[in-house]
Design an enzyme around this catalytic site. Structure first.
Site, PDB file in Angstrom:
ATOM      1  N   ASP A 100     -21.416   9.521 -26.659  1.00  0.00           N
ATOM      2  CA  ASP A 100     -21.770   9.885 -25.279  1.00  0.00           C
ATOM      3  C   ASP A 100     -23.296   9.827 -25.182  1.00  0.00           C
ATOM      4  OD1 ASP A 100     -22.406  11.172 -22.867  1.00  0.00           O
ATOM      5  OD2 ASP A 100     -20.475  12.216 -22.889  1.00  0.00           O
ATOM      6  N   ASN A 150     -14.414  -2.072 -17.341  1.00  0.00           N
ATOM      7  CA  ASN A 150     -14.086  -1.256 -16.168  1.00  0.00           C
ATOM      8  C   ASN A 150     -14.656  -1.929 -14.929  1.00  0.00           C
ATOM      9  OD1 ASN A 150     -16.841  -0.128 -15.566  1.00  0.00           O
ATOM     10  ND2 ASN A 150     -16.577   0.630 -17.654  1.00  0.00           N
ATOM     11  N   LYS A 180     -22.568  18.249 -20.516  1.00  0.00           N
ATOM     12  CA  LYS A 180     -23.440  17.210 -21.081  1.00  0.00           C
ATOM     13  C   LYS A 180     -24.870  17.705 -21.259  1.00  0.00           C
ATOM     14  CE  LYS A 180     -20.620  13.394 -19.710  1.00  0.00           C
ATOM     15  NZ  LYS A 180     -20.460  12.022 -20.173  1.00  0.00           N
ATOM     16  N   LYS A 196      -9.272 -14.294 -33.356  1.00  0.00           N
ATOM     17  CA  LYS A 196      -8.454 -14.113 -32.160  1.00  0.00           C
ATOM     18  C   LYS A 196      -7.043 -13.656 -32.574  1.00  0.00           C
ATOM     19  CE  LYS A 196      -6.543 -16.387 -28.196  1.00  0.00           C
ATOM     20  NZ  LYS A 196      -6.002 -17.627 -27.694  1.00  0.00           N
TER      21      LYS A 196
END
Ligand code: CTP
Length: 397
Positions: free
Chosen positions: A304, A208, A341, A286
């Protein structure tokens, strides 16, 4: 303020030495006494006369200057300082420090001292990136030296990248932090930072856009307030903070392991952008391209980490802080996320591309607790970090 502090300022030979002149002025404005030392190479960039005029003190230049030996002695010179600051610090002086060499006045002072040492590197980007410099950097950091910067940007040599000396005011801020109040002394704080990389095969991964800038600034701010910081970081774009224990990881699973190894802590701040999913059964070979045959990736959910720590039955950190990167309904989503959370605070921010926050140098956050949602003005990630570190210190006191 730096009243009553004596700083031994070593200027080494780089074009950034001209900024050293401004640095002397800024340090003196804040009440510090500055004893300047110039290397031979530094004299090619600034003159002893201008340095001593600004410092209001004699410039020390030569190891074998007998007058200096009689007046003070090089051992005494380094020991009488409250801090030794090397700015600019060339690749050469960092190499000497890493090796413990003492072949001129500057390197001898650095070896003869038991005083705190800070360095502000300045060099060409390739010299900075060179494995030898990075080895020396790791060595001197391990020896307890605090490294300020360098910054990224255009350089005098026409290239662009990391290697520009930090600005004088950034160096002054680091010096002030060094002498400043240390409300987190004796507290152990965990920080996660950066993205995670989740492998598809040995050469491909899912990632990200997190640069690690906010988490790094926070790790630094907490360390500056005296905390013992365990800094667990994924592959970030920015160098980790100085004066912290760095644990480098790649995947969410590795991050979770590093986090549980770091416990117990007084506070834990989860600034990492952890990948929510990983590729189940990532290939050990690969994947080959076969015409007309697209790979079907099967995803699995990552643990998480924040929720696990926030909901620990035994040994939960006294304060658990999460981040929420949202693109819409920021407060509503982040408020629900905090409750879901089980963390104490959520630092929410809007990471829509038009905000320029992800990968940028500024942040606009809302600090959400069980009872309130505080909107902070947009400011630099360094300032967000400093304020948040102070709030954490207040909460732990
Ligand atoms: N986090 C974590 N482990 C994960 C995912 C997130 O520790 N596997 C932490 C992050 O470090 C951050 C907080 O949880 O402090 C929120 O992360 P975010 O990605 O915004 O939350 P998600 O739960 O993934 O929610 P969503 O992606 O649906 O918004």
């Amino acid at each position: 303020m730096l009243q009553d502090k004596r700083i031994l300022l070593i200027l080494t030979g780089g074009i950034a030495a001209y900024k050293g002149l401004d640095l002397i002025r800024r340090l003196r404005e804040r009440g510090a006494a500055v004893t300047p030392v110039l290397t031979r190479a530094a004299e090619q960039f600034v003159t002893p006369l201008s340095v001593s005029a600004l410092a209001g003190e004699k410039v020390y230049r030569d190891l074998f200057d007998l007058t200096d030996e009689a007046e003070m002695g090089h051992i005494q010179l380094s020991r009488s300082a409250d801090l030794i600051l090397v700015a600019p610090a060339t690749a050469d002086i960092m190499a000497k420090m890493a090796q413990g060499r003492a072949d001129d006045l500057a390197s001898t002072l650095l070896l003869a001292t038991d005083t705190a040492v800070m360095v502000a590197p300045a060099m060409n980007v390739r010299m900075w990136d060179h494995p030898a410099t990075q080895r020396n950097l790791a060595q001197i950091k391990g020896d307890g030296v605090t490294v300020i910067g360098p910054n990224k940007g255009d350089m005098a040599c026409g290239e662009h990248g990391p290697g520009r000396m930090s600005e004088p005011m950034e160096i002054v801020a680091a010096v002030e932090a060094h002498f400043g109040p240390r409300p987190l002394a004796g507290k152990r704080v965990l920080v996660t930072s950066g993205p995670t990389h989740e492998p598809i095969d040995p050469v491909r991964y899912i990632a990200n856009r997190s640069s690690g800038a906010q988490g790094t600034a926070l790790g630094q701010a907490l360390a500056d307030l005296g905390a013992e910081v365990v800094f667990v970081t994924g592959p970030a774009d920015v160098a980790p903070p100085s004066g912290v224990a760095v644990v480098s990881v790649e995947t969410a699973h590795q991050m979770r392991e590093a986090v549980s190894a770091a416990l117990p802590v007084d506070a834990a701040v989860f600034a990492a952008a952890v990948a929510d999913w990983r590729v189940e059964d990532a290939s050990v070979h690969k994947l080959k391209k076969v015409a007309g045959n697209l790979p079907a990736l099967q995803f699995a959910e990552n643990p998480d980490i924040l929720a696990e720590v926030a909901q620990m039955a035994d040994g939960r950190p006294g304060l658990v802080v999460g981040f929420a990167a949202e693109t819409d309904d920021v407060v509503a989503h982040a408020t629900a996320k905090r409750a879901r959370k089980g963390c104490d605070w959520i630092v929410a921010n809007d990471v829509s591309p038009e905000t320029g926050i992800m990968g940028g140098s500024e942040n606009a956050v809302i600090l959400i607790s069980e009872t309130s949602a505080e909107t902070w003005p947009r400011m630099s990630k360094t300032d967000v970090a400093a304020q948040l570190a102070q709030r954490i210190a207040d909460a732990l006191s």
